[in-house]
Write a protein that holds these residues in place. Structure first.
Motif: not given
Length: 93
Positions: A14-17, A22-23, A54-61, A81-89
């Motif tokens: 699912t994550m790869a799909g 996204s690609s 970022p939407l695909i990134f959040i869903i995949t994570m 969770f903090a790492g994901v927030v920092l990446i998005l920021a």
């Protein structure tokens, strides 16, 4: 389809799909930019990609973390969770 992907974890598949989707969206956007050959339209398409990526990134994570949440401590989940927030920021500004 089970024959082709029988030994692959369904969550990983699912994550790869989602990443393949996204690609394909990114490739389609590049083709649209080339076909339109207009800077303003290319900027609009690029701004849409800024939302989709970022939407695909959040869903995949979220899918991945949901599957391993039982194996991780709360401290590790908070760090992820903090790492994901920092990446998005970092990407946003």
């Amino acid at each position: 389809m089970k024959f082709l992907f029988g030994s692959i974890n369904s969550t990983v598949l699912t994550m790869a799909g989602l990443r393949v989707l996204s690609s394909l969206i990114e490739l389609s956007a590049a083709i649209i930019m080339i076909i339109t050959n207009d800077i303003r339209k290319a900027v609009v398409v690029n701004s849409i990609l800024a939302i989709v990526g970022p939407l695909i990134f959040i869903i995949t994570m979220t899918i991945g973390i949901y599957q391993i949440a039982g194996q991780l401590s709360y401290a590790k989940l908070i760090l992820i969770f903090a790492g994901v927030v920092l990446i998005l920021a970092g990407v946003h500004k």
